[in-house]
Design an enzyme around this catalytic site. Structure first.
Site, PDB file in Angstrom:
ATOM      1  CG  ASP A  15      -0.339   0.175   2.528  1.00 25.71           C
ATOM      2  OD1 ASP A  15       0.913   0.254   2.592  1.00 25.71           O
ATOM      3  OD2 ASP A  15      -1.059   0.254   3.536  1.00 25.71           O
ATOM      4  CB  CYS A  69       0.830  -2.611   4.553  1.00 23.41           C
ATOM      5  SG  CYS A  69       0.514  -3.658   5.975  1.00 23.41           S
ATOM      6  CB  THR A  83       1.605  -2.674  11.033  1.00 21.32           C
ATOM      7  OG1 THR A  83       0.489  -3.177  10.289  1.00 21.32           O
ATOM      8  CG2 THR A  83       1.238  -1.356  11.704  1.00 21.32           C
ATOM      9  CG  HIS A  92      10.973 -24.134  11.299  1.00 22.76           C
ATOM     10  ND1 HIS A  92      11.074 -23.907  12.665  1.00 22.76           N
ATOM     11  CD2 HIS A  92      12.122 -24.772  10.940  1.00 22.76           C
ATOM     12  CE1 HIS A  92      12.234 -24.394  13.108  1.00 22.76           C
ATOM     13  NE2 HIS A  92      12.879 -24.913  12.075  1.00 22.76           N
ATOM     14  CG  HIS A 130       9.280 -27.876  10.088  1.00 21.23           C
ATOM     15  ND1 HIS A 130       8.882 -27.287  11.269  1.00 21.23           N
ATOM     16  CD2 HIS A 130      10.600 -28.140  10.208  1.00 21.23           C
ATOM     17  CE1 HIS A 130       9.928 -27.189  12.066  1.00 21.23           C
ATOM     18  NE2 HIS A 130      10.988 -27.698  11.450  1.00 21.23           N
TER      19      HIS A 130
HETATM   20  C1  RB5 Z   1      -1.895   2.615   6.556  1.00 20.73           C
HETATM   21  O1  RB5 Z   1      -2.011   3.796   7.274  1.00 20.73           O
HETATM   22  C2  RB5 Z   1      -1.745   1.422   7.485  1.00 20.73           C
HETATM   23  O2  RB5 Z   1      -2.922   1.245   8.232  1.00 20.73           O
HETATM   24  C3  RB5 Z   1      -1.413   0.182   6.713  1.00 20.73           C
HETATM   25  O3  RB5 Z   1      -0.268   0.396   5.955  1.00 20.73           O
HETATM   26  C4  RB5 Z   1      -1.146  -1.060   7.520  1.00 20.73           C
HETATM   27  O4  RB5 Z   1      -0.269  -0.804   8.570  1.00 20.73           O
HETATM   28  C5  RB5 Z   1      -2.321  -1.828   7.933  1.00 20.73           C
HETATM   29  O5  RB5 Z   1      -2.250  -2.909   8.511  1.00 20.73           O
END
Ligand code: RB5
Length: 145
Positions: free
Chosen positions: A9, A66, A68, A99, A134
């Site tokens: 993203d 993304c 996080t 694994h 595994h």
């Molecule tokens: C975007 O602001 C953020 O929410 C997205 O990149 C991600 O971390 C979502 O899980």
């Protein structure tokens, strides 16, 4: 085998651009499923596109990013053919291959140092599945319908 699918993203876009450079230097091609800028967008669109290409057998491995790592990882793992692992240090990337036979590695673009991300990419691509005990574990992952 030498072509890696990419998805992110807006929060993962800058690191995705760096990953492309590293892949090229390592001799890999890539297919980029987007997004293509830092403009705010919704990660599932790009995660599904990557996952579907792997499901169809067009690609064997992907890297997705993304902010996080969680949202894109959750989306990818809704696909039966995907074993997507959230990785932020090379030791975890190694174990995700050894694994879990992960076919997609996800990184948290807003929470990973560039050098760690590069090491994760190298490790993910250069590590094989250990098999053995595994195999039965990953065989048992899909929900029985
Ligand atoms: C975007 O602001 C953020 O929410 C997205 O990149 C991600 O971390 C979502 O899980």
């Amino acid at each position: 085998m030498n072509t890696i699918g990419l998805a992110s993203d807006h929060a993962g876009y800058p690191l995705k651009e760096q990953v492309k450079e590293w892949l090229k230097a390592m001799g890999y091609d890539y297919v980029d499923f987007g997004t293509n800028s830092t403009e705010s967008c919704n990660y599932p669109e790009f995660a599904h596109a990557l996952a579907e290409a792997i499901e169809k057998g067009e690609l064997q491995k992907g890297i997705a990013i993304c902010g996080t790592g969680n949202g894109i990882n959750m989306t990818l793992n809704h696909h039966d053919a995907i074993r997507s692992a959230l990785c932020w240090m090379p030791e975890i990337a190694a174990l995700a291959r050894l694994h879990n036979d992960a076919n997609v590695m996800v990184m948290p673009g807003r929470f990973i140092a560039t050098e760690s991300a590069k090491e994760c990419v190298e490790t993910f691509l250069n590590t094989g599945f250990e098999g053995g005990r595994h195999q039965a574990r990953i065989d048992a992952i899909p929900v029985k319908k």
